[in-house]
Design an enzyme around this catalytic site. Structure first.
Site, PDB file in Angstrom:
ATOM      1  N   ILE A   1       0.863  -1.174   0.000  1.00  0.00           N
ATOM      2  CA  ILE A   1       0.000   0.000   0.000  1.00  0.00           C
ATOM      3  C   ILE A   1       0.904   1.230   0.000  1.00  0.00           C
ATOM      4  CG2 ILE A   1      -2.076  -1.004   1.034  1.00  0.00           C
ATOM      5  CD1 ILE A   1      -1.164  -0.178   3.740  1.00  0.00           C
ATOM      6  N   ASP A   2       0.379   2.341  -0.476  1.00  0.00           N
ATOM      7  CA  ASP A   2       1.199   3.539  -0.638  1.00  0.00           C
ATOM      8  C   ASP A   2       1.720   4.067   0.694  1.00  0.00           C
ATOM      9  OD1 ASP A   2       0.772   3.481  -3.372  1.00  0.00           O
ATOM     10  OD2 ASP A   2      -0.969   4.813  -3.280  1.00  0.00           O
ATOM     11  N   LYS A   3       2.758   4.873   0.624  1.00  0.00           N
ATOM     12  CA  LYS A   3       3.390   5.445   1.811  1.00  0.00           C
ATOM     13  C   LYS A   3       2.391   6.168   2.701  1.00  0.00           C
ATOM     14  CE  LYS A   3       7.000   8.746   3.194  1.00  0.00           C
ATOM     15  NZ  LYS A   3       8.095   9.629   2.730  1.00  0.00           N
TER      16      LYS A   3
ATOM     17  N   THR B   1      -0.871   5.875   2.712  1.00  0.00           N
ATOM     18  CA  THR B   1      -2.016   5.037   3.062  1.00  0.00           C
ATOM     19  C   THR B   1      -1.658   4.184   4.270  1.00  0.00           C
ATOM     20  OG1 THR B   1      -2.702   4.935   0.743  1.00  0.00           O
ATOM     21  CG2 THR B   1      -3.636   3.302   2.229  1.00  0.00           C
TER      22      THR B   1
ATOM     23  N   ARG C   1      -7.678   6.127  -6.071  1.00  0.00           N
ATOM     24  CA  ARG C   1      -7.515   7.569  -6.281  1.00  0.00           C
ATOM     25  C   ARG C   1      -7.802   7.967  -7.727  1.00  0.00           C
ATOM     26  NH1 ARG C   1      -1.584   7.578  -4.113  1.00  0.00           N
ATOM     27  NH2 ARG C   1      -1.644   9.867  -4.289  1.00  0.00           N
TER      28      ARG C   1
END
Length: 306
Positions: free
Chosen positions: A130-132, A134, A225
């Protein structure tokens, strides 16, 4: 590790059976020049082996050196095969050339967890990411067998996550966004809805005011997103696909619930508590049951994404 071929076969298929791992993991080994046939490096998985060929595979082990880690990560579930953590915001999942700070992988190493090696040295144990910015539930494989089992579930959608988010504009109704995603040709750091891109499908369900939840039916980079942008919304704090407002410091997106089938066959659902920076921005008047057990909110709407 060495094998003597007993038949004519594609090398990736042969090794997938011998090592009992998914073919995409074999592709990783080949890409990193870790597979040889008769002492010659294999460049493609489709290369045919002949009977009595010698196939060599190098599976690198974790290095002992550790990066300095100055954070802790809550553990939500652990046994001898898998680990589920609640990743805080602001932490990158695995090392990369552009990443200077300690990552989730560095934290795992600092705790001396036994981790799978199939994803390579920089991604020990990492099944998905998962993104930084998130936060939320992230599953880690401790063994190669578990890694293969969980990776297959990502493909057949028996492993997945339900996300909770704060939007700039509330959703009026549930909506299934089924639009292809590819790299943005005008900005290589972003993704976009692009004709001819990879299929991508997301179900969004409103909860209370600007609080909404999402279920992924595919796993594309920045999928939530990008799909929100395509319907005129963005997540608060998302300065890439929306706007920074100076008050909210990170993207208000949290992987609230993770579901999967354990290698022992048991179905598990793990809930990841929301972090304080998210909690303080929840709309006034919201009740606890509205942010818990969010999977129940999709029961009456999943037909929209069939």
């Amino acid at each position: 590790m060495e094998f003597k071929a007993d038949r004519v076969e594609r090398v990736d298929k042969f090794l997938s059976i011998k090592l009992n791992i998914a073919r995409n993991q074999i592709e990783y080994l080949i890409k990193n020049r870790l597979v040889k046939i008769n002492n010659i490096v294999v460049k493609k998985g489709g290369v045919k082996i002949k009977k009595d060929d010698l196939i060599e595979v190098e599976i690198k082990k974790a290095k002992k050196e550790k990066k300095e880690v100055d954070f802790e990560i809550p553990i939500l579930y652990e046994d001898e095969e898998v680990l589920v953590i609640n990743k805080p915001p602001g932490i990158v999942v695995h090392p990369a050339p552009s990443v200077k700070e300690a990552t989730v992988v560095d934290w795992l190493k600092s705790k001396n967890f036994s981790l799978s090696t199939l994803a390579g040295e920089e991604r020990f144990g990492i099944v998905h990411r998962i993104d930084k910015d998130t936060s939320g539930a992230l599953i880690i494989a401790k063994t190669n067998k578990a890694h293969t089992f969980l990776s297959q579930q990502l493909k057949n959608k028996t492993l997945g996550r339900y996300y909770i988010m704060l939007l700039n504009i509330p959703l009026k109704d549930a909506v299934c966004v089924n639009k292809p995603i590819a790299r943005n040709p005008n900005n290589r750091l972003k993704m976009a809805v692009i004709k001819g891109g990879r299929d991508a499908k997301t179900l969004f369900v409103p909860v209370f005011k600007n609080l909404a939840v999402a279920k992924l039916f595919t796993g594309r980079t920045h999928q939530i997103r990008v799909h929100l942008k395509s319907i005129g919304r963005y997540i608060l704090g998302d300065g890439v696909y929306g706007e920074k407002d100076g008050i909210i410091k990170r993207t208000m997106l949290h992987a609230k619930e993770l579901y999967f089938i354990h290698p022992n066959g048991k179905k598990l659902s793990i809930i990841a508590p929301i972090f304080s920076d998210f909690l303080q921005h929840l709309p006034k008047g919201i009740e606890n049951e509205q942010i818990n057990n969010i999977s129940n909110r999709f029961v009456n709407f999943e037909w929209m994404c069939k």
